[in-house]
Scaffold this active site. Structure first.
Site, PDB file in Angstrom:
ATOM      1  CG  LEU A 249      66.639  76.196  23.919  1.00  0.00           C
ATOM      2  CD1 LEU A 249      67.507  76.549  22.716  1.00  0.00           C
ATOM      3  CD2 LEU A 249      67.752  76.825  25.150  1.00  0.00           C
ATOM      4  CE1 TYR A 250      61.514  69.192  25.741  1.00  0.00           C
ATOM      5  CE2 TYR A 250      59.406  70.013  24.557  1.00  0.00           C
ATOM      6  CZ  TYR A 250      60.218  69.081  25.379  1.00  0.00           C
ATOM      7  OH  TYR A 250      59.740  67.922  25.396  1.00  0.00           O
ATOM      8  CB  ALA A 251      60.429  73.408  20.071  1.00  0.00           C
ATOM      9  CB  THR A 253      66.903  70.573  22.368  1.00  0.00           C
ATOM     10  OG1 THR A 253      65.709  70.754  23.217  1.00  0.00           O
ATOM     11  CG2 THR A 253      67.611  72.019  22.849  1.00  0.00           C
TER      12      THR A 253
END
Length: 438
Positions: A249-251, A253
């Site tokens: 999810l970090y990637a 965003t």
């Protein structure tokens, strides 16, 4: 009628109910009961006000769970003539042709080093940071103190606070924004996904909304991530490679941020430069990074998780020393062209760029551990584990030819040298320098 009056005023009249005596209520008795009722009402009103006061005083530290994605939106004290004077002083340019830079996430790892470097060369610098508790706040406060000694003031506030950002641009006409504020970390997204959307997407959009409407519009350099390359197998990673397969999810965003940047560049003429950082490490680093908590656990004699890919495959990272990253950030700021919009309207094409900032020399995580063992003079207790399905990728490797050509970017610090500097800082900061470094 006269008979009724006679009966009502007869002191010897019988009680209204047989067998019970009913006392006549004198004026004194009525006054006494009225005063008693008033006193009772006053007492209960006072008690109610006390309860309300206690509730408001205790509410910031209430045990009631708070949505962690909103934890950074606290009430901050800002504004006033003294505050504005401090903001202007921090942002004052002290070199010829210097720039005025708003650094978001200034109390973070990269933010602290970039702010310090800008200030040292005479640029005007103002920081913004919400000091959230993703990792130990005391470390962020120590960085803040470090920056204050160099003349950099950090405004405590959130990038989602539109009123604050607009006020800052009202006080200082920033020529550049170095946007480093973000919710970092790959694994934490599985625990608190909302914080990533809140900071990395909503916060970025809020910043761009403010920047598009001010006059003049600033040029913006912002931190993307090497994680956008996701599940790519072609190495080294190039800016021309596909980035539509995020593994976390970090990637996702960060990838969303790159698309949002394109939109604001296209519609509003904002000059935007994205920087894809590759595993940044060094003094004043982030405690959630492997090299950092490996050092901590090795010194405490605790086992450390060393991941390996399927079929005993090597997990490697393109570790990039903080000083090299800072030079890349300053290079991006120095080569950023002016935004072309005014009052939220685009006047012409604007610059849009994305660069890899890495070291171009991937190192196996097992080698990282071996270097730390030599520097700390302590044997690590390695717990070999399979690479979990939590967003981590097997390897990262940067192609930096574009940054080298356009920014003059050239990393000079190898992992051995960089870790030696980190360990020296770590021991001084946490252990008072009691352990020696080879």
């Amino acid at each position: 009628m006269s008979q009724l009056k006679q009966i009502s005023h007869n002191d010897n009249s019988a009680p209204s109910t047989p067998g019970k005596f009913k006392m006549e209520k004198s004026p004194y008795f009525n006054r006494t009961r009225w005063h008693y009722s008033l006193a009772k009402l006053t007492l209960w009103s006072f008690a109610f006000l006390v309860v309300i006061l206690i509730f408001f005083l205790r509410s910031p530290t209430s045990s009631v769970p708070i949505d962690p994605s909103r934890r950074s939106l606290r009430t901050y004290n800002w504004g006033g003539s003294a505050w504005e004077k401090r903001v202007r002083s921090s942002a004052r340019v002290r070199s010829r042709n210097g720039m005025t830079v708003l650094v978001t996430g200034a109390a973070g790892f990269v933010g602290t080093h970039v702010s310090s470097a800008l200030k040292r060369r005479g640029d005007g610098v103002l920081g913004v940071d919400n000091f959230n508790d993703y990792y130990e706040i005391s470390l962020k406060r120590a960085r803040q103190a470090l920056l204050e000694r160099t003349g950099v003031y950090i405004v405590e506030g959130d990038i989602n606070d539109e009123a604050l950002l607009r006020k800052l641009f009202e006080v200082v006409p920033f020529t550049h924004v170095m946007h480093l504020a973000a919710q970092a970390g790959v694994r934490y997204a599985m625990q608190n996904p909302g914080s990533y959307v809140h900071s990395n997407i909503a916060g970025f959009v809020n910043l761009l909304e403010v920047c598009k409407s001010v006059n003049p519009q600033p040029a913006i350099v912002w931190a993307s991530s090497s994680s956008v390359y996701g599940l790519n197998t072609k190495v080294p990673f190039s800016e021309r490679d596909r980035t539509d397969q995020p593994a976390s999810l970090y990637a996702a965003t960060k990838k969303a941020g790159e698309e949002i940047a394109h939109t604001y560049n296209h519609i509003y003429g904002l000059s935007l430069t994205g920087l894809r950082f590759f595993t940044v490490y060094g003094p004043w680093g982030r405690p959630d990074m492997a090299y950092f908590f490996f050092t901590k656990d090795i010194l405490k004699g605790k086992p450390i998780p060393v991941f390996e890919a399927a079929n005993h495959g090597t997990v490697a990272r393109d570790f990039t020393y903080i000083d090299d990253i800072v030079r890349g950030c300053l290079g991006a700021l120095d080569t950023a062209e002016k935004s072309t919009g005014s009052g939220g309207k685009k006047k012409g094409p604007a610059q849009l760029r994305v660069f890899n900032l890495g070291n171009t020399s991937p190192v196996p995580v097992t080698e990282l551990v071996s270097i730390l063992e030599r520097l700390l003079k302590v044997k690590a207790k390695r717990n070999i584990m399979k690479l979990p399905r939590n967003g981590d990728v097997q390897f990262t490797h940067a192609n930096i030819s574009y940054a080298k050509r356009e920014l003059g970017y050239k990393p000079t610090t190898d992992l051995q040298t960089g870790l030696k500097k980190f360990v020296r800082w770590y021991l001084n900061y946490y252990s008072g320098g009691k352990k020696a470094v080879e």
